[in-house]
Write an enzyme that holds these catalytic residues in place. Sequence first.
Site, short mmCIF file in Angstrom:
data_model
loop_
_atom_site.label_atom_id
_atom_site.label_comp_id
_atom_site.label_asym_id
_atom_site.label_seq_id
_atom_site.Cartn_x
_atom_site.Cartn_y
_atom_site.Cartn_z
N ARG A 1 49.35 32.96 43.63
CA ARG A 1 49.13 34.01 42.62
C ARG A 1 49.38 33.52 41.20
O ARG A 1 49.86 34.29 40.36
CB ARG A 1 50.03 35.23 42.89
CG ARG A 1 49.78 35.92 44.21
CD ARG A 1 48.79 37.05 44.00
NE ARG A 1 48.68 37.84 45.22
CZ ARG A 1 49.03 39.10 45.32
NH1 ARG A 1 49.50 39.76 44.29
NH2 ARG A 1 48.88 39.74 46.46
N ARG B 1 49.50 38.94 36.73
CA ARG B 1 50.02 39.85 35.70
C ARG B 1 51.21 39.32 34.90
O ARG B 1 51.53 39.88 33.86
CB ARG B 1 50.40 41.19 36.33
CG ARG B 1 49.18 42.03 36.68
CD ARG B 1 49.55 43.14 37.63
NE ARG B 1 50.01 42.57 38.87
CZ ARG B 1 50.32 43.28 39.96
NH1 ARG B 1 50.24 44.59 39.92
NH2 ARG B 1 50.72 42.68 41.05
N ARG C 1 42.60 42.22 32.18
CA ARG C 1 42.71 43.38 33.06
C ARG C 1 42.76 44.70 32.26
O ARG C 1 42.46 45.76 32.80
CB ARG C 1 43.92 43.23 33.97
CG ARG C 1 43.68 42.30 35.15
CD ARG C 1 42.84 42.95 36.27
NE ARG C 1 43.67 43.86 37.03
CZ ARG C 1 43.61 45.17 36.98
NH1 ARG C 1 42.73 45.73 36.18
NH2 ARG C 1 44.40 45.92 37.69
N ASP D 1 40.54 37.90 45.95
CA ASP D 1 41.57 38.55 46.74
C ASP D 1 41.17 38.41 48.20
O ASP D 1 40.01 38.11 48.49
CB ASP D 1 41.70 40.03 46.36
CG ASP D 1 42.99 40.64 46.90
OD1 ASP D 1 44.02 40.54 46.22
OD2 ASP D 1 42.96 41.18 48.02
N TYR E 1 45.26 45.78 56.89
CA TYR E 1 44.73 46.62 55.80
C TYR E 1 43.61 47.52 56.31
O TYR E 1 43.52 48.70 55.93
CB TYR E 1 44.24 45.76 54.64
CG TYR E 1 45.37 45.15 53.85
CD1 TYR E 1 46.06 45.91 52.91
CD2 TYR E 1 45.77 43.84 54.05
CE1 TYR E 1 47.12 45.37 52.20
CE2 TYR E 1 46.83 43.29 53.35
CZ TYR E 1 47.50 44.06 52.42
OH TYR E 1 48.55 43.53 51.72
#
Length: 353
Positions: free
Chosen positions: A29, A33, A42, A78, A156
Amino acid sequence: MTTELENKSRFLRACRGLPVDQTPIWLMRQAGRYMPEYRAIRARHTMLEVIQTPELAAEVTLQPIEAFDFDAAIIFADILPPLIGMGLNLEFVKGEGPVIHNPIRSAQDVDRLATPPAAETLAPTLEAIRLVTAELTPRGIPLIGFAGAPFTLASYAIEGGSSRTYARTKTFMYAEPAAWKRLMTRLVTVQADYLIQQAKAGASALQIFDSWAGLALGQTDYERYVLPYNQMLFQMVARAGVPVINFSTGTSAYLETVAAAGGDVLGIDWRLPLDVAWQKIGFDHPIQGNLDPVTLLAPWRELKAHIDDVLDRAGGRPGHIFNLGHGILKETPVENVRRLVDYVRERTAGGGA
Ligand code: CP3
């Protein structure tokens, strides 16, 4: 034939267990962010817009390379978008994470899942890989492609989002073994094709994320409900001809079994000391890890002690790729990432630790 990149890249050399001039480092990652440059993009685009616009995905992929000079890039994407092509309605909801609006709840739901080729449904990511490698190959920096392993994706698809207990996933697995088999097989088909296409588009290594199987399942259930499908996936992906990293978390109790499922490099979480994990799988098996990502929030003396511990336990053996034991947290101070990279470089320069 070995390409110049394969010969020179310390990351790709370590993937093959070859000696290196210093320990290669990249972070799971690494585009995300915690970086102001990422947050700026973003602020103007949704997560799926960034992933599905090749120029934006390429730009974000390069951000941590420019900022920290990592030894490998990982394509910005992703693990969940392949589910869209299979017929699931995925949304990244602000503050909540991924949501699937039509989750799988029955055997019939499994039978309506499509298995389209990645070239049709994941073309923007494949194009982003071409853009990034055109930029990075001349600079001697390899790009990692990736995908999710079938259990993690199934969790998921069935839960409809993130979960703590995986209760729906496991109940489905126990109650509908035949449908579970069909679901896992379809996921393997789609992921294998996607990974192979990423290598064809220019990725020099591939990582398979099985983030949740180990947290959800004990050894016996792992062996019965997950292992055969992971073996199938690793076997199919070996045909791509690039090193494959097998990453999971929570699998310390049966790490040898996980390593035997396949892949050239074992990616480990932070729960076992690196040398203990390495001994379990054999020191001739390349390993990636395993700094606890939360230590990047700690004062330098504590962060340094944890980095030293990982490097001491690696002991300068060939075949170690420095990474975190799981993805970097969004609260991570940028200056600690800078310090981490500089310190690993400084301490391992010359090849030894
Ligand atoms: O490593 C990289 O820099 C490449 C990018 C990458 C992302 N997700 C971007 C992302 C990778 C390799 C992933 C993998 C991924 N995605 C995994 C497996 C790895 C792991 O952490 O175990 C999983 C389980 C997911 C699913 C996912 N995506 C969740 C649960 C979430 C929400 C939680 C969170 O961290 O926000 C995401 C969103 C996501 N994927 C973000 C990023 C940068 C944050 C989205 C944002 O910008 O708001």
